[in-house]
Each structure stands twice: as C-alpha cells, then as structure tokens.
Design a protein around this motif. Structure first.
Motif, PDB file in Angstrom:
ATOM      1  N   TYR A  31      -4.904   8.284 -10.124  1.00  6.87           N
ATOM      2  CA  TYR A  31      -3.441   8.262 -10.091  1.00  6.87           C
ATOM      3  C   TYR A  31      -2.875   9.094 -11.248  1.00  6.87           C
ATOM      4  CZ  TYR A  31      -4.949   4.898  -6.761  1.00  6.87           C
ATOM      5  OH  TYR A  31      -5.594   4.339  -5.689  1.00  6.87           O
ATOM      6  N   TRP A 141      -1.609  -3.629  -8.458  1.00  4.96           N
ATOM      7  CA  TRP A 141      -0.442  -2.794  -8.207  1.00  4.96           C
ATOM      8  C   TRP A 141       0.745  -3.722  -7.918  1.00  4.96           C
ATOM      9  CZ3 TRP A 141       0.089   2.491  -8.312  1.00  4.96           C
ATOM     10  CH2 TRP A 141      -1.089   3.249  -8.377  1.00  4.96           C
ATOM     11  N   GLN A 144       3.472  -4.500  -2.094  1.00  5.55           N
ATOM     12  CA  GLN A 144       3.545  -3.383  -1.153  1.00  5.55           C
ATOM     13  C   GLN A 144       4.666  -3.571  -0.135  1.00  5.55           C
ATOM     14  OE1 GLN A 144       0.532  -0.895  -1.449  1.00  5.55           O
ATOM     15  NE2 GLN A 144       1.036  -1.890  -3.398  1.00  5.55           N
ATOM     16  N   ARG A 164       1.164   7.171   6.629  1.00  2.00           N
ATOM     17  CA  ARG A 164       0.175   7.469   5.600  1.00  2.00           C
ATOM     18  C   ARG A 164      -0.574   6.182   5.204  1.00  2.00           C
ATOM     19  NH1 ARG A 164       0.056   5.645  -0.127  1.00  2.00           N
ATOM     20  NH2 ARG A 164      -1.655   6.836  -1.004  1.00  2.00           N
ATOM     21  N   TYR A 166      -3.809   4.491   2.847  1.00  2.00           N
ATOM     22  CA  TYR A 166      -4.630   4.813   1.674  1.00  2.00           C
ATOM     23  C   TYR A 166      -5.938   4.036   1.665  1.00  2.00           C
ATOM     24  CZ  TYR A 166      -2.560   0.533  -0.389  1.00  2.00           C
ATOM     25  OH  TYR A 166      -2.161  -0.759  -0.625  1.00  2.00           O
ATOM     26  N   ALA A 186      -3.264   9.103  -3.054  1.00  2.00           N
ATOM     27  CA  ALA A 186      -2.022   9.273  -3.817  1.00  2.00           C
ATOM     28  C   ALA A 186      -1.848  10.689  -4.372  1.00  2.00           C
ATOM     29  CB  ALA A 186      -1.970   8.257  -4.957  1.00  2.00           C
ATOM     30  N   THR A 203       3.313   1.056   0.459  1.00  2.00           N
ATOM     31  CA  THR A 203       2.795   1.138  -0.903  1.00  2.00           C
ATOM     32  C   THR A 203       3.798   0.477  -1.839  1.00  2.00           C
ATOM     33  OG1 THR A 203       1.830   2.617  -2.574  1.00  2.00           O
ATOM     34  CG2 THR A 203       3.707   3.491  -1.379  1.00  2.00           C
ATOM     35  N   SER A 204       3.610   0.685  -3.134  1.00  2.00           N
ATOM     36  CA  SER A 204       4.478   0.050  -4.133  1.00  2.00           C
ATOM     37  C   SER A 204       5.653   0.946  -4.506  1.00  2.00           C
ATOM     38  CB  SER A 204       3.651  -0.226  -5.384  1.00  2.00           C
ATOM     39  OG  SER A 204       3.105   0.987  -5.860  1.00  2.00           O
ATOM     40  N   THR A 207       4.162   3.844  -6.744  1.00  2.00           N
ATOM     41  CA  THR A 207       3.706   5.072  -6.077  1.00  2.00           C
ATOM     42  C   THR A 207       4.878   5.801  -5.439  1.00  2.00           C
ATOM     43  OG1 THR A 207       1.427   4.352  -5.829  1.00  2.00           O
ATOM     44  CG2 THR A 207       2.215   5.935  -4.192  1.00  2.00           C
ATOM     45  N   PRO A 228      -2.705  -4.960  -4.107  1.00  2.00           N
ATOM     46  CA  PRO A 228      -4.085  -4.469  -4.241  1.00  2.00           C
ATOM     47  C   PRO A 228      -4.399  -4.182  -5.713  1.00  2.00           C
ATOM     48  CG  PRO A 228      -2.661  -2.688  -3.515  1.00  2.00           C
ATOM     49  CD  PRO A 228      -1.804  -3.932  -3.562  1.00  2.00           C
TER      50      PRO A 228
HETATM   51  N1  PCA Z   1      -0.293   2.680  -4.781  1.00  2.00           N
HETATM   52  C1  PCA Z   1      -1.550   3.249  -4.362  1.00  2.00           C
HETATM   53  C2  PCA Z   1      -2.352   2.099  -3.876  1.00  2.00           C
HETATM   54  C3  PCA Z   1      -1.469   0.922  -3.874  1.00  2.00           C
HETATM   55  C4  PCA Z   1      -0.210   1.387  -4.493  1.00  2.00           C
HETATM   56  O1  PCA Z   1       0.759   0.684  -4.749  1.00  2.00           O
HETATM   57  C5  PCA Z   1      -1.353   4.248  -3.260  1.00  2.00           C
HETATM   58  O2  PCA Z   1      -0.330   4.224  -2.577  1.00  2.00           O
HETATM   59  O3  PCA Z   1      -2.253   5.040  -3.044  1.00  2.00           O
END
Ligand code: PCA
Length: 322
Positions: A31, A141, A144, A164, A166, A186, A203-204, A207, A228
């Motif tokens: 990341y 994280w 989500q 998308r 991951y 990511a 996702t969060s 991200t 996660p």
């Molecule tokens: N971000 C990462 C994994 C979980 C998150 O919140 C992503 O989107 O790849």
C-alpha cells in the motif's frame, strides 16, 4: 603506540558504526507510503533500529514497489524478503482460515474485529509457523463499504457492473450479486478506475482516499461489512538468526505497532470519510434493502467458508461468538 592505534581504530569503528555486525532486512508492503499501515511500518522499523542500537535495519518498500501484494507472502516464505506485510484475506484459497476476517458481517466494528483476531490468532500462528513464517503483528483496515458511480437502492443495482475485487471473498460477493469481478490490487486501482476497467468496489475510506476514488465515483455506502487485516510477517530463519536482545527489540516494537495501528485505523476511518465528503462524495448508510441483500450474501459466504474451513474454522467462529 600500539595501544593508541587500537584506541583510534576503535573510535573510528564506533564513529562509522561498523564495530558490530549489522543485519539488514527488506520489508515489502502493498500500500502507498502515506497509508496508515505503511506509516506504522516505518515507525516500527525506526523503533527496531533504536531499540537494537542500530543492529537491525529494516527498509520498508511501500506501494508494491519490491513485490506485488499477492507475491509478498511467498517472497517472505522463500527468504527473498526477510519480512513483509500481507493482506491475510488474499490467501483464502490457500487456506480458508486466512480469510476469516474477509467474511461480510461476521464481525462488525473494531471490538468485534479484535475479538475475531484473537480467536483466529492461534491457528494463524501455527499455520504460518509450518510455512517457516512468524507473525509479528496484525492491524485491521477500517470497515468496508461500497463505492459506486450510481445510487444503490438494493443489490439489484449492482447487476452487471464492473466490480473491482481485491481478494477471493470480494470477487465472490460480486458473483453473488451478479456484478462482474475484476481483481485489481490497491497499487493499480487508480489506473484501473481511470481507464474504465472497473467502476465500483468494496473497500475502506482509507483506500478510497489513497486511490482518490472521489475523482470517478460519487457514492459511498458505509455498510461496515468487515474489517480485513494486514499482517506483518517475518521469515523464521531470519528472525532466529538475530541475537536475543535484537529479537526482543523486534517483538516489543511489533507489539507497540499493533496497538498503535488499531488506534490509527479508527482515527483514519473517521478522517477519510470526511475527506470523501469534502471531495464531493455522498457518504450514506445503506438502505434497509441493500443491507438485507448483503446480509444474505454474508450468510451464503459464511456457510461456504465453514464447509472449506472445517472444524478448525467452526472452532474459531465458536470462540469468537462465546
Ligand atoms: N483496502 C485494501 C484492502 C482493504 C482495504 O480497506 C484494498 O482495497 O485493497
């Protein structure tokens, strides 16, 4: 004369820092450098440097610059990198229990995510140990949610859209709601979005801000579906090769990083949702229909997971729910 020369040599060695064996580790991560996990890793490396008196230097390679995110685990296992950061849920196909924290609505919120981590940890440590890997720490994280171009009244609005994913679980969600999963890590997300390869994700907020999702997507549904974890791992032989005090320095710095990371995750969750709003996104709770649809998806996935994870998986869920 001899003595004076020796003294001179000693002070020179001290001044240049070569009077003792120094160990260098590479630590690839997936990341961006500005992500809270990566910043935490850099602080972990600094703490180890200080506490070991400079004996162990860890270089953090953020943003998948050394290895792509899904390759980091194998690199650590094989010793190409001494340590690394992985998203545990990425490895669910290898062993179902890696994906414990990627199941929608099994654990909602930070206290539950921590409880699930504690329930999962013994099995995780054992499995990684068998693979020649030691777990140093893990950090969740933020929760989500769903990013979308268009408003979502229910899961039916996700039909056919390019989603998308991951991890195996995020691809499975897409299948269950009739979206088209495309796995993009990511580090490549912004580009995939800009070129139209994908148009939604789960996702969060973290991200979302890292990848500037607000430049292309308008809606964020704060479903808080799961949290996660990233795990920081080390090659067991590399760890065992350290002297006792250096090992202690690593373990202490790791424990501190874990505590710091969970707190940072919560702060980042609040902050990034604000940033999404400030950049024009609508941050909304899911409608009761959307929430109910996703709960159904979660139920199916938990059942599928338990079938794969067997008694070991059931024991984790039982321990978590106790
Ligand atoms: N971000 C990462 C994994 C979980 C998150 O919140 C992503 O989107 O790849």
């Amino acid at each position: 004369m001899k003595l004076r020369l020796l003294t001179l040599a000693t002070s020179l060695a001290l001044a240049t820092g070569v009077s003792f064996a120094q160990t260098k580790w590479d630590l690839p991560a997936g990341y961006p450098a500005t992500n809270f996990h990566s910043e935490n890793l850099v602080q972990f490396a600094n703490d180890v440097d200080k506490a070991s008196g400079g004996k162990l230097k860890i270089t953090v390679h953020a943003n998948a610059s050394l290895f792509k995110a899904p390759e980091i685990k194998r690199a650590v296992q094989g010793g190409q990198a001494q340590a690394g950061e992985i998203l545990l849920a990425n490895f669910q196909n290898e062993w179902a229990i890696f994906g414990t924290d990627g199941l929608p609505f099994l654990a909602e919120g930070y206290p539950s995510a921590m409880k699930l981590y504690q329930a999962q940890k013994p099995a995780l440590q054992k499995k990684l140990g068998e693979q020649g890997i030691q777990l140093l720490y893990a950090v969740a994280w933020p929760p989500q949610g769903i990013y979308s171009k268009k408003p979502l009244a229910s899961a039916a609005d996700l039909k056919g859209i390019k989603w998308r994913a991951y991890s195996p679980a995020t691809a499975r969600i897409a299948e269950l709601v009739g979206a088209q999963p495309v796995t993009v890590q990511a580090a490549e997300f912004s580009q995939a979005l800009a070129t139209g390869v994908v148009e939604s994700t789960m996702t969060s907020g973290a991200t979302g801000v890292d990848s500037k999702l607000y430049e292309h997507l308008k809606y964020y549904y704060d479903t808080q579906a799961w949290l996660p974890k990233n795990a920081v791992i080390v090659n067991k032989a590399a760890f065992d090769a350290l002297d006792g005090p250096t090992k202690q320095a690593v373990l202490k710095a790791a424990a501190d990083a874990e505590t710091r990371g969970w707190a940072a995750s919560q702060a980042v969750n609040t902050k990034t949702l604000e940033t999404l709003k400030a950049n024009g996104m609508q941050v909304l709770p899911p409608s009761p229909a959307l929430k109910a649809d996703l709960k159904k998806v979660g139920d199916v996935m938990l059942k599928e997971w338990l079938d794969k994870a067997g008694p070991e998986g059931q024991a984790i869920v039982d321990a978590y729910r106790k």
